[in-house]
Design a protein around this motif. Structure first.
Motif, PDB file in Angstrom:
ATOM      1  N   ARG A 130       1.044  -0.926  -0.104  1.00 44.26           N
ATOM      2  CA  ARG A 130       0.020   0.330  -0.245  1.00 44.26           C
ATOM      3  C   ARG A 130       0.850   1.339   0.145  1.00 44.26           C
ATOM      4  O   ARG A 130       0.548   2.118  -0.203  1.00 44.26           O
ATOM      5  N   ARG A 164       1.026   4.213   7.965  1.00 45.92           N
ATOM      6  CA  ARG A 164       1.559   3.610   7.121  1.00 45.92           C
ATOM      7  C   ARG A 164       2.088   4.864   5.641  1.00 45.92           C
ATOM      8  O   ARG A 164       2.691   5.087   4.839  1.00 45.92           O
ATOM      9  N   ASP A 200      -8.057  -7.592  12.858  1.00 42.83           N
ATOM     10  CA  ASP A 200      -7.668  -6.178  13.534  1.00 42.83           C
ATOM     11  C   ASP A 200      -8.768  -5.813  12.656  1.00 42.83           C
ATOM     12  O   ASP A 200      -9.932  -4.946  12.620  1.00 42.83           O
ATOM     13  N   CYS A 241      -5.172  -7.987   7.665  1.00 40.19           N
ATOM     14  CA  CYS A 241      -6.306  -6.766   8.284  1.00 40.19           C
ATOM     15  C   CYS A 241      -7.667  -8.169   9.029  1.00 40.19           C
ATOM     16  O   CYS A 241      -8.286  -7.443   9.363  1.00 40.19           O
ATOM     17  N   CYS A 290      -2.506   1.929  11.899  1.00 38.14           N
ATOM     18  CA  CYS A 290      -2.031   1.486  11.634  1.00 38.14           C
ATOM     19  C   CYS A 290      -1.706   2.492  10.447  1.00 38.14           C
ATOM     20  O   CYS A 290      -0.913   2.659   9.665  1.00 38.14           O
ATOM     21  N   LEU A 291      -2.615   1.949   9.144  1.00 40.92           N
ATOM     22  CA  LEU A 291      -3.213   2.953   7.934  1.00 40.92           C
ATOM     23  C   LEU A 291      -1.968   4.124   8.153  1.00 40.92           C
ATOM     24  O   LEU A 291      -1.744   5.071   7.160  1.00 40.92           O
ATOM     25  N   LYS A 294      -7.535  -0.483  15.220  1.00 40.91           N
ATOM     26  CA  LYS A 294      -5.557  -0.852  14.664  1.00 40.91           C
ATOM     27  C   LYS A 294      -5.922  -0.284  13.150  1.00 40.91           C
ATOM     28  O   LYS A 294      -4.390   0.177  13.428  1.00 40.91           O
ATOM     29  N   CYS A 295      -6.243   0.075  11.932  1.00 40.38           N
ATOM     30  CA  CYS A 295      -5.842  -0.450  11.383  1.00 40.38           C
ATOM     31  C   CYS A 295      -6.052   0.996  10.523  1.00 40.38           C
ATOM     32  O   CYS A 295      -5.203   1.336  10.037  1.00 40.38           O
TER      33      CYS A 295
HETATM   34 FE1  FES Z   1      -5.335  -3.145   9.371  1.00 42.19          FE
HETATM   35 FE2  FES Z   1      -2.537  -2.051   9.602  1.00 42.19          FE
HETATM   36  S1  FES Z   1      -3.288  -3.651  10.399  1.00 42.19           S
HETATM   37  S2  FES Z   1      -4.312  -2.046   8.154  1.00 42.19           S
END
Ligand code: FES
Ligand code: 5AD
Length: 345
Positions: free
Chosen positions: A281, A328, A316, A313, A324-325, A320-321
């Protein structure tokens, strides 16, 4: 004029020109140039902003039998589920708290979710979250149905064309499905004023360079506001179980080309990219993508919506995502924004 220069300067390519461009795909200097120009034009229109969409996979029942897809009708090895209206509204409420301003209701083509049921849900979401955009992604319907949903408050519609080549379409879908109808739906959605998303898998079984050139020509004709592309990934319960997955590298190159063909498009760095490459991503964002679509579905159901193997994911929580995103996106040099992220006209 050199073909990559033509792409950069005119934002258009014929089928023959696309094929000529593909022959440069293994020339590093040409690809570096295309990627740099894609990022430049992305920054011109969207700066460093990345938009998020909260994906709600609300049913994995499907009346279709697409040969590549894990939730196809004939797959008896998955447990089917439907979220209730309340569960869907809870996902949205959670999403709004987390900063999402677009909800994507995606599902199989599930006849239980009639035109009226979906219209009701759309109205309720809009009432509870008037500042949020609603994207529907529930397949091929009549123009009347699309119109009802538009009136109910839907803003956008995702319907990947999958491949713009008739013969290839028939290699990927049973005879009950037709490319002509899919295209008709996309044009009708546009006429009705939806922001429309088309797209295709990269490296789907039987795909040739010609097919990809036809995909790019079709996108230029349709002029969709959104384009979703991701690598094909085999699913163990399909006839393509033993096929090779698509290439991350090729997906990234095509993302840059699509950014140049449709400069203002909303282009997601897809979950499929993140599934094949842990940094997929991030690489997508650096190739020209400007959208990410984390999952807001209840964690209990995530595993049951596996269109392909090893989808990331699935265990998750949305929160959390989101975090995390956000990290990122920052690591790629961009910033996640709380915004509907509409197409800029
Ligand atoms: Fe879902 Fe990274 S854990 S986007
Ligand atoms: N690999 C990658 N993408 C897939 N999709 C469906 N099955 C697969 C697969 N096996 C994509 C299709 C569909 C979107 C929702 O997911 O392009 O339009």
């Amino acid at each position: 004029m050199d073909i990559s220069k033509k792409l950069v300067e005119t934002h258009s390519l014929s089928k023959e020109e696309c094929l000529e461009l593909f022959s440069l795909f293994d020339v590093p200097e040409s690809m570096e140039y295309i990627k740099e120009e894609a990022v430049k034009i992305r920054k011109k229109y969207y700066g460093t902003k990345v938009f998020t969409r909260g994906l709600i996979e609300f049913t994995n029942y499907c009346k279709n039998n697409c040969y590549y897809c894990g939730i196809r009708r004939d797959n008896r090895n998955i447990e089917r589920y439907r979220l209730t209206e309340k569960e869907i509204l809870d996902c949205c409420a959670n999403g709004e708290k987390l900063g999402f301003r677009t909800f994507v209701l995606q599902g199989g083509e599930d006849p239980w979710y009639t035109e009226e049921r979906i219209a009701d849900i759309v109205r309720k979401i809009k009432k509870a979250h008037p500042d949020c955009a609603i994207t529907l992604s529930v397949g091929e319907k009549s123009k009347e149905t699309y119109q009802t949903w538009k009136k109910a408050g839907a803003d956008r519609y995702l319907l990947r064309h999958e491949t713009a080549n008739e013969e290839h379409y028939h290699m990927l879908h049973p005879d009950s499905m037709h490319l002509s109808n899919r295209k008709k739906c996309l044009y009708e959605l546009k006429e009705l004023g939806y922001q429309v998303g088309a797209g295709f898998m990269v490296g789907s079984p039987g795909q040739t360079w010609e097919h990809l050139a036809e995909d790019l020509v079709f996108l230029q004709e349709l002029q969709p506001q959104m384009v979703g592309i991701g690598p094909f990934i085999p699913h163990h319960d399909t006839r393509f179980a033993n096929e090779k997955a698509g290439s991350v590298e090729l997906t990234l190159k095509l993302l840059s080309v699509i950014r140049l063909l449709l400069p203002k498009a909303l282009l997601p760095a897809t979950t499929a990219l993140g599934t094949l490459d842990p940094l997929g991503r991030e690489k997508g964002l650096c190739a020209g993508a400007n959208v990410v679509m984390p999952n807001l579905s209840p964690v209990e159901n995530r595993k049951q919506y596996e269109l392909y193997d090893n989808k990331i994911c699935t265990g998750d929580e949305a929160a959390k995502c989101k975090n995390c995103l956000s990290a990122r996106v920052r690591s790629a040099g961009y910033e996640l924004v709380e915004d509907r992220g509409d197409y800029i006209g």
